[in-house]
Design an enzyme around this catalytic site. Structure first.
Site, PDB file in Angstrom:
ATOM      1  CD  GLU A 178      -3.821   1.922  -6.521  1.00 37.77           C
ATOM      2  OE1 GLU A 178      -4.658   1.007  -6.633  1.00 37.77           O
ATOM      3  OE2 GLU A 178      -2.701   1.754  -6.020  1.00 37.77           O
ATOM      4  CG  HIS A 183      -2.900  -1.990  -7.164  1.00 43.56           C
ATOM      5  ND1 HIS A 183      -3.574  -1.281  -6.197  1.00 43.56           N
ATOM      6  CD2 HIS A 183      -2.608  -3.196  -6.602  1.00 43.56           C
ATOM      7  CE1 HIS A 183      -3.672  -2.020  -5.096  1.00 43.56           C
ATOM      8  NE2 HIS A 183      -3.089  -3.187  -5.323  1.00 43.56           N
ATOM      9  NE  ARG A 238      -4.135  -1.740   0.132  1.00 48.30           N
ATOM     10  CZ  ARG A 238      -4.126  -2.934  -0.441  1.00 48.30           C
ATOM     11  NH1 ARG A 238      -3.029  -3.330  -1.085  1.00 48.30           N
ATOM     12  NH2 ARG A 238      -5.165  -3.730  -0.383  1.00 48.30           N
TER      13      ARG A 238
END
Length: 329
Positions: free
Chosen positions: A265, A285, A236
């Site tokens: 994101e 991601h 994270r």
């Protein structure tokens, strides 16, 4: 039930074996990403069960209060993007499997892929070939290097095993209970956080993001790293103090970074500073984004919908709601 699935960018879920578990439900899959509350509330107005793909869309109070038919949010893993207290007040059940004992091997594999890519300058060498040139530099061998695992959970343990297979010297730093577990399982544990950052050639972050771990890596920690060192974050973004990584890379400690996670994101800002650093590898991601991983994860997510539909909710993170409006009608 009327089921809505958000943020399935490539319409992948319909192709998975587990999608058959939704047979008999009225399912709508959305392939774009929408943040505007007005659009989302219109889109989800009739939704009874909302399926989330990890943390791609934040489900906050202003949206929840405009979804009169919502009974269930079904997802997997942690849920900092959901206002659980508001869900409880509104009678919405939040079901989220924490998949005990099962690491995300996909994330562990990507982590090690990023380590290899950074050490051997794979993206830079490829770009050089595409530009009509040949080799652009000399890479680094992983064998005998010190691989630091920051956070000894399921994924961190898997990455540590990959490091050992590559002949690396693995060093662990984590919270006290996790350090004790790592030591009991035969791993070397650093004597201090400062020693950890000073010693490691590569540091990979594998802590869950909770209030106790938010910004746990600060500017001073990064300043202790070697100029030749690499830091990898597939966990994270908020584990690192805001702005600290960019400043540290500009100062030359550490010398490299590989990043799969970001504050906002999807990251659509092409001017983000990390995207323009020659010593950084960025991916969007994709740690958990494999067909096998998704089938595993969404099998749990769809089981939660079916359990709710028969009046026996599972993996409920706000069980106090079960005596109120959250019960199936």
């Amino acid at each position: 039930m009327r089921v809505s699935i958000l943020d399935d960018y490539f319409d992948t879920l319909r192709t998975l074996p587990c999608f058959g578990k939704l047979e008999g439900h009225n399912v709508t899959v959305w392939n774009d990403h929408v943040e505007d509350i007005d659009r989302l509330s219109q889109r989800l107005h009739d939704t009874e069960a909302l399926v989330l793909i990890r943390e791609r869309t934040k489900i906050r109070t202003p949206l929840l209060e405009r979804l009169p038919h919502l009974k269930l949010i079904s997802q997997r893993s942690v849920y900092p993007h959901i206002d659980v207290d508001t869900c409880t007040r509104l009678g919405v059940v939040v079901s989220s499997s924490q998949h005990p004992g099962t690491p995300s091997y996909a994330t562990a594999e990507l982590t090690f892929g990023l380590i290899l890519a950074a050490a051997r300058q794979i993206p830079q060498q490829m770009q050089s070939l595409q530009a009509g040139r040949w080799q652009v530099g000399v890479g680094t061998t992983l064998r005998e290097k010190v691989l630091g695992i920051f956070g000894y959970g399921r994924i961190g343990k898997a990455v540590a095993g990959y490091g050992r297979a590559f002949g690396m010297n693995v060093l662990i730093w984590a919270r006290e209970a996790s350090r004790a577990k790592a030591q009991a399982e035969g791993w070397a544990v650093s004597e201090s956080k400062q020693h950890f950052f000073e010693t490691c050639d590569i540091i990979s972050l594998h802590m869950r993001l909770v209030e106790a771990t938010r910004h746990t890596v600060g500017a001073l920690d990064l300043a202790h790293m070697k100029p030749s060192a690499l830091i990898v974050n597939t966990s994270r973004e908020a584990l690192i103090e805001p702005g600290a990584l960019v400043s540290a890379l500009e100062a030359g400690r550490p010398g490299m970074a590989a990043v799969d996670v970001y504050e906002e994101e999807p990251l659509l800002n092409s001017r983000h500073p990390l995207l323009h650093m020659d010593n950084v590898i960025c991916t969007p991601h994709i740690g958990y984004v494999t067909g096998e991983e998704w089938d595993l994860q969404f099998s749990d997510v769809f089981d939660q919908i079916n359990a709710y539909a028969i009046g026996a909710p599972i993996n409920v993170v706000n069980p106090e709601v079960l005596s109120g409006r959250g019960q199936p009608q």
